[in-house]
Design a protein around this motif. Structure first.
Motif, PDB file in Angstrom:
ATOM      1  N   ARG A  57       0.859  -1.187   0.000  1.00  0.00           N
ATOM      2  CA  ARG A  57       0.000   0.000   0.000  1.00  0.00           C
ATOM      3  C   ARG A  57       0.894   1.235   0.000  1.00  0.00           C
ATOM      4  O   ARG A  57       1.895   1.295   0.714  1.00  0.00           O
ATOM      5  CB  ARG A  57      -0.897  -0.008   1.230  1.00  0.00           C
ATOM      6  N   ALA A  85      -5.471  -3.805   5.556  1.00  0.00           N
ATOM      7  CA  ALA A  85      -6.362  -2.978   6.367  1.00  0.00           C
ATOM      8  C   ALA A  85      -5.674  -2.474   7.629  1.00  0.00           C
ATOM      9  O   ALA A  85      -6.146  -1.503   8.245  1.00  0.00           O
ATOM     10  CB  ALA A  85      -7.622  -3.760   6.735  1.00  0.00           C
ATOM     11  N   ASP A  88      -4.990   1.098   7.450  1.00  0.00           N
ATOM     12  CA  ASP A  88      -6.136   1.965   7.717  1.00  0.00           C
ATOM     13  C   ASP A  88      -6.202   2.308   9.204  1.00  0.00           C
ATOM     14  O   ASP A  88      -6.416   3.458   9.589  1.00  0.00           O
ATOM     15  CB  ASP A  88      -7.444   1.287   7.304  1.00  0.00           C
ATOM     16  N   SER A  92      -5.598   6.009  10.810  1.00  0.00           N
ATOM     17  CA  SER A  92      -6.643   6.661  11.609  1.00  0.00           C
ATOM     18  C   SER A  92      -6.101   7.104  12.962  1.00  0.00           C
ATOM     19  O   SER A  92      -6.393   8.208  13.439  1.00  0.00           O
ATOM     20  CB  SER A  92      -7.827   5.715  11.796  1.00  0.00           C
ATOM     21  N   ARG A 136      -7.474  -4.118  10.862  1.00  0.00           N
ATOM     22  CA  ARG A 136      -7.624  -2.683  11.123  1.00  0.00           C
ATOM     23  C   ARG A 136      -7.439  -2.395  12.612  1.00  0.00           C
ATOM     24  O   ARG A 136      -6.697  -1.473  12.991  1.00  0.00           O
ATOM     25  CB  ARG A 136      -8.981  -2.177  10.643  1.00  0.00           C
TER      26      ARG A 136
END
Length: 334
Positions: A57, A85, A88, A92, A136
């Motif tokens: 990514r 994920a 992510d 965040s 995540r």
């Protein structure tokens, strides 16, 4: 730089470089995990991808011809495609902390969080997660856990890893060069090849060991070239494209440019080839990131001298990665 014998930093971890912290999060039920390297601020970063089936990514954003060329954190994770994920979650967490690009007065901070995954879906962990893979949440937790001290072995991104037919794991090592330049490596080692010589005890990396950091086992006397596919690799048992990889981060406190940082990442791949036999096969998705914190200024002129210092840093990065891979497996199998 002189020819003095080099030593690790005080922790013998990548966090011997000021401004770098590392956090792990592990799911024992799933037998997987995530490791997040956090940067104190946006550091110059680059990546070199050698794998035939990489899972990544935001690697393109690090290219020298593109706009950013920097990273706020780097994620190493298990879980194959599901593991992406984790970035992510890490992004965040960083954004809530105000870390990242602010392009206007509106909207959240936008962290740059490149990531790479390894394949650990074939172990005995419970992968029946349906539409809710754990990555995540693990990425958020690992980012929150980041500190100067962290565990090695079967933890974080190394929890479900295999090195040949033995447990793989998470490893790290550092070196202090002349003039206060520090180089470190962080790796999640999951290669299809073997880290052991024919005796199944001596690491291929034995000649690079410092202070018994991975057991101090000396090699047996060898009178002929050993089998190119060692018994302790997975090539004697199964071969599945894209199911194995060694993913790593190199860091230095030198003020490297994006192009120089890329060169260090490229040179560091030699460390994989020293520690694993065979390395860089079609079944491996090897990836090395590199970051430079710019704490130590290198001379701009004359250019040949600067290029030589960058080569010195790249060579040290390769040595650190060799040691980090052996430490990963040693700590996971203790």
């Amino acid at each position: 730089m002189s020819s003095n014998v080099l030593k690790p930093g005080p922790r013998n971890l990548i966090t011997d470089i000021a401004g770098i912290s590392v956090g792990n999060a592990t799911d024992e039920k799933v037998q997987t995990g995530v490791t997040v390297l956090r940067c104190a601020h946006s550091f110059v970063a680059a990546v070199d991808v050698r794998g035939g089936a990489p899972g990544t990514r935001e690697t393109d954003v690090l290219a020298s011809e593109n706009l950013v060329g920097r990273a706020d954190a780097i994620v190493l994770t298990g879980g194959s495609v599901f593991g992406l994920a984790a970035a992510d979650g890490a992004a965040s967490a960083l954004s809530v902390d105000g870390v990242g690009l602010k392009l206007s007065d509106k909207g959240p901070a936008i962290p740059i969080v490149p990531a790479a995954v390894l394949h650990d879906l074939g172990n005995d962990g419970d992968k029946e997660w349906g539409e809710a893979p754990p990555y995540r949440a693990l990425g958020t937790k690992a980012a929150r856990n980041a500190s100067a001290e962290f565990d090695l072995g079967a933890t974080g991104a190394g929890r479900g890893a295999m090195a040949g037919v033995e447990k793989g794991g998470l490893g790290s090592a550092s070196l202090v060069l002349e003039g206060g330049v520090v180089v470190g490596a962080l790796v999640a080692a999951n290669p299809v090849g073997s880290v052991y010589m024919a005796d199944g005890e001596t690491f291929h990396a034995w000649a690079y060991e410092i202070g018994g950091e991975f057991g101090g086992k000396n090699p047996p006397t060898l009178h002929e070239l050993p089998e190119p596919f060692p018994d302790y690799s997975r090539l004697h048992f199964r071969a599945q494209a894209g199911a194995n990889t060694t993913i790593a981060v190199i860091a230095t406190n030198a003020d490297l440019t994006n192009v120089e940082t890329k060169r260090v990442a490229m040179m560091a791949h030699d460390g994989i080839a020293r520690a694993v036999r065979p390395a860089h096969t079609a079944f491996d998705g090897d990836i090395v990131f590199a970051v430079a914190t710019a704490e130590k200024e290198l001379p701009a002129d004359p250019q040949p001298m600067r290029h030589g210092l960058v080569a010195r840093i790249g060579a040290a990065a390769s040595d650190c990665l060799t040691r980090a891979i052996a430490r990963a497996v040693y700590e996971a199998n203790r």
